[in-house]
Motif scaffolding. Structure first.
Motif, mmCIF file in Angstrom:
data_model
loop_
_atom_site.group_PDB
_atom_site.id
_atom_site.type_symbol
_atom_site.label_atom_id
_atom_site.label_comp_id
_atom_site.label_asym_id
_atom_site.label_seq_id
_atom_site.Cartn_x
_atom_site.Cartn_y
_atom_site.Cartn_z
ATOM 1 N N ALA A 14 0.819 -1.041 0.114
ATOM 2 C CA ALA A 14 -0.059 0.082 0.049
ATOM 3 C C ALA A 14 0.830 1.401 0.027
ATOM 4 C CB ALA A 14 -1.016 0.065 1.250
ATOM 5 N N GLY A 15 0.168 2.203 -0.859
ATOM 6 C CA GLY A 15 1.360 3.425 -0.826
ATOM 7 C C GLY A 15 2.133 3.338 -2.154
ATOM 8 N N GLY A 16 2.372 2.161 -2.565
ATOM 9 C CA GLY A 16 3.294 1.901 -3.770
ATOM 10 C C GLY A 16 2.663 2.289 -5.059
ATOM 11 N N SER A 17 3.569 2.189 -6.278
ATOM 12 C CA SER A 17 3.343 2.481 -7.591
ATOM 13 C C SER A 17 3.419 1.270 -8.381
ATOM 14 C CB SER A 17 3.963 3.477 -8.146
ATOM 15 O OG SER A 17 3.585 4.801 -7.437
ATOM 16 N N LEU A 18 2.616 1.166 -9.590
ATOM 17 C CA LEU A 18 2.791 0.474 -10.714
ATOM 18 C C LEU A 18 2.399 1.181 -11.905
ATOM 19 C CD1 LEU A 18 1.233 -3.096 -9.403
ATOM 20 C CD2 LEU A 18 3.524 -2.627 -9.901
ATOM 21 N N ARG A 19 2.913 0.633 -13.117
ATOM 22 C CA ARG A 19 2.549 1.301 -14.263
ATOM 23 C C ARG A 19 2.434 -0.090 -15.232
ATOM 24 N NH1 ARG A 19 5.665 4.533 -19.213
ATOM 25 N NH2 ARG A 19 6.608 2.496 -19.477
ATOM 26 N N LYS A 86 -3.780 1.557 -3.085
ATOM 27 C CA LYS A 86 -4.710 0.870 -1.768
ATOM 28 C C LYS A 86 -4.998 -0.494 -2.090
ATOM 29 C CE LYS A 86 -6.422 5.540 -1.490
ATOM 30 N NZ LYS A 86 -7.777 6.363 -1.276
ATOM 31 N N PRO A 87 -5.050 -1.338 -0.813
ATOM 32 C CA PRO A 87 -5.454 -2.395 -1.064
ATOM 33 C C PRO A 87 -7.127 -2.749 -1.759
ATOM 34 C CG PRO A 87 -4.808 -2.226 1.294
ATOM 35 C CD PRO A 87 -4.927 -1.076 0.561
ATOM 36 N N LYS A 88 -7.631 -1.846 -1.889
ATOM 37 C CA LYS A 88 -9.147 -1.843 -2.625
ATOM 38 C C LYS A 88 -8.818 -1.754 -4.235
ATOM 39 C CE LYS A 88 -10.022 2.931 -2.160
ATOM 40 N NZ LYS A 88 -11.594 4.013 -1.889
#
Length: 117
Positions: A14-19, A86-88
């Protein structure tokens, strides 16, 4: 016709990023509408973001300010930059394409995104 292949999913805190990337099998210059849906376990598929050929974008309220959709017509690729995850946000993310508004919709095979708390 067009084939779509997604990539870039994975496990992130949580709080991380992905592309995410969605590579098309042909030029996307003639594809008017492209975007991303997602489907969480036990839930219906949800529209996340859309980008039109002219560059106009739309987003689900739940991702506004955190996700950014873009397209690179030279690389025949659409991207979804996802920040402050976020987890959601967990689910399978599907790329789609419509040559025109009421034309057939093409789908990719999906890429899994898992956000841990």
């Amino acid at each position: 016709q067009v084939q779509l292949v997604e990539s870039g999913g994975g496990l992130v805190q949580a709080g991380g990023s992905l592309r995410l990337s969605c590579a098309a099998s042909r030029s996307i210059r003639s594809i008017n509408i492209m975007g991303w849906y997602r489907q969480a376990p036990g839930k219906q598929r949800e529209l996340v973001a859309t980008i039109f050929n002219g560059g106009t974008t739309t987003y689900a309220d739940s991702v506004k300010g955190r996700f950014t959709i873009s397209r690179d017509n030279d690389k025949n690729t659409v991207y979804l930059q996802m920040n402050t995850l976020k987890p959601k946000d967990t689910g399978v993310y599907y790329c789609y394409a419509n040559f025109e508004i009421l034309s057939r919709r093409y789908w990719g095979q999906g890429t899994q995104v898992t956000v841990s708390s």
